[in-house]
Scaffold this motif. Sequence first.
Motif, mmCIF file in Angstrom:
data_model
loop_
_atom_site.group_PDB
_atom_site.id
_atom_site.type_symbol
_atom_site.label_atom_id
_atom_site.label_comp_id
_atom_site.label_asym_id
_atom_site.label_seq_id
_atom_site.Cartn_x
_atom_site.Cartn_y
_atom_site.Cartn_z
ATOM 1 N N UNK A 95 0.810 -1.211 0.000
ATOM 2 C CA UNK A 95 0.000 0.000 0.000
ATOM 3 C C UNK A 95 0.850 1.270 0.000
ATOM 4 N N UNK A 96 2.079 1.176 0.516
ATOM 5 C CA UNK A 96 2.966 2.339 0.547
ATOM 6 C C UNK A 96 3.320 2.817 -0.861
ATOM 7 N N UNK A 97 3.201 1.931 -1.832
ATOM 8 C CA UNK A 97 3.527 2.302 -3.215
ATOM 9 C C UNK A 97 2.329 2.864 -3.965
ATOM 10 N N UNK A 98 1.140 2.800 -3.372
ATOM 11 C CA UNK A 98 -0.083 3.126 -4.104
ATOM 12 C C UNK A 98 -0.121 4.575 -4.575
ATOM 13 N N UNK A 99 0.149 5.514 -3.672
ATOM 14 C CA UNK A 99 0.056 6.936 -4.042
ATOM 15 C C UNK A 99 1.088 7.304 -5.111
ATOM 16 N N UNK A 100 2.364 6.917 -4.955
ATOM 17 C CA UNK A 100 3.316 7.214 -6.035
ATOM 18 C C UNK A 100 2.908 6.607 -7.375
ATOM 19 N N UNK A 101 2.312 5.407 -7.335
ATOM 20 C CA UNK A 101 1.855 4.785 -8.579
ATOM 21 C C UNK A 101 0.745 5.607 -9.212
ATOM 22 N N UNK A 102 -0.232 6.012 -8.398
ATOM 23 C CA UNK A 102 -1.365 6.773 -8.930
ATOM 24 C C UNK A 102 -0.940 8.131 -9.453
ATOM 25 N N UNK A 103 0.106 8.709 -8.871
ATOM 26 C CA UNK A 103 0.603 9.991 -9.352
ATOM 27 C C UNK A 103 1.162 9.883 -10.769
ATOM 28 N N UNK A 104 1.603 8.685 -11.141
ATOM 29 C CA UNK A 104 2.297 8.513 -12.425
ATOM 30 C C UNK A 104 1.437 7.872 -13.509
ATOM 31 N N UNK A 105 0.570 6.932 -13.139
ATOM 32 C CA UNK A 105 -0.241 6.273 -14.167
ATOM 33 C C UNK A 105 -1.733 6.353 -13.876
ATOM 34 N N UNK A 106 -2.121 7.043 -12.825
ATOM 35 C CA UNK A 106 -3.537 7.200 -12.519
ATOM 36 C C UNK A 106 -4.064 6.110 -11.599
ATOM 37 N N UNK A 107 -5.170 6.397 -10.942
ATOM 38 C CA UNK A 107 -5.743 5.454 -9.986
ATOM 39 C C UNK A 107 -6.303 4.214 -10.668
#
Length: 265
Positions: free
Chosen positions: A74-86
Motif C-alpha cells: 500500500x505504501x507504493x499506491x500513491x506514487x503509482x497513482x501519481x504517475x499512471x492514474x488510480x
Amino acid sequence: MGLEIGLAACGVCLVFFGSMFVPVRSCDSGDGIFVQWLMSLAILIVGFFTFWIQNFPGFYPLAMLGGAFWTIGNATAIPIMHRIGMAMGMLIWNTANCTMGWAGGRFGLFGMKANIPASPILNYAGLACVIIGGILFSQVKSTPAEANEQKKAKRHSEDIENSAEKQALNPNPGSDTDDAGDVQIAVPAKQKENTVSEKEKIGAILLSLLAGAFYGNTFVPVIYMTDHPEIFVGYPTDQLSYVFSHFFGIFLTATVIFVFYAIFK
C-alpha cells in the motif's frame, strides 16, 4: 449457503476495495506516507470493533506479518497513482494480486494446503483472462493529474476570466497592463499536463506488479495457521478471529514507515 455468502463477501470487497482511494484523490496526498498512516489508523479502528464484537478471541502475532505485507504494498499506491492514474494502477496491481493469490491457493505455496479446482480447464481459462486483461491495462494511455491541481487550475481559469472582465471594465490603463500581464503569465500553466515520462510510466507499472505481489500474500500467514492445527494447537479455525492481529500489523508497519520517513525528512 457457503457459496452465496462467499459471493456476497466478494461483492462487498469489490465495492470497498475498489473505492478505498477515492477520498484520497480529493486532497493533496503528497507522497502518500502520512495518508497511509491515517488509513492504517482507520483500519485499526475497524479491526478493534471486529475484535470487540467477537468477544476478544485473542491476539496472534504471526497474523501481523500479513498486515506488514499489505502495508508495504500500500505504501507504493500513491506514487503509482501519481504517475499512471488510480484506475490503471489498481487494475495492474490487482491483476498481480489475483495471480499471486491463485498460485498460492492452487499449488499450496508458502506452506498452505493446495486447493485443487473442480474444473482445471475453467480455472486456467480464468487465470488466462486475468493475465491478458492485465497486459491490456498496461497499454492504456493515462494522463494522471492531482485532483487538487485540477481544482487549482479551474480556480485559476476562473480568476483569469474575472481578470479579463475587470480589464474590460476598469478605465485605469495601469491596471489594464497589470491584469493583462497576469493573463499572459497564467495561460501557460495548462502545459503542465502529460508530464509523466515513459520511463516513469514503466517504473510505475513494475511497482504496481510488486505491490500486487505483496497484496496477494497478505492472508498467507492466517491461512497457514488455520491449515496447520497440529502446529498451532488451540488456535481458532475461524479466520475472522485473526482480523485484529492482522489490522494491528498494518497499523504498526505504517507507523514505523511514517516515523522513519519523518526522521529522514
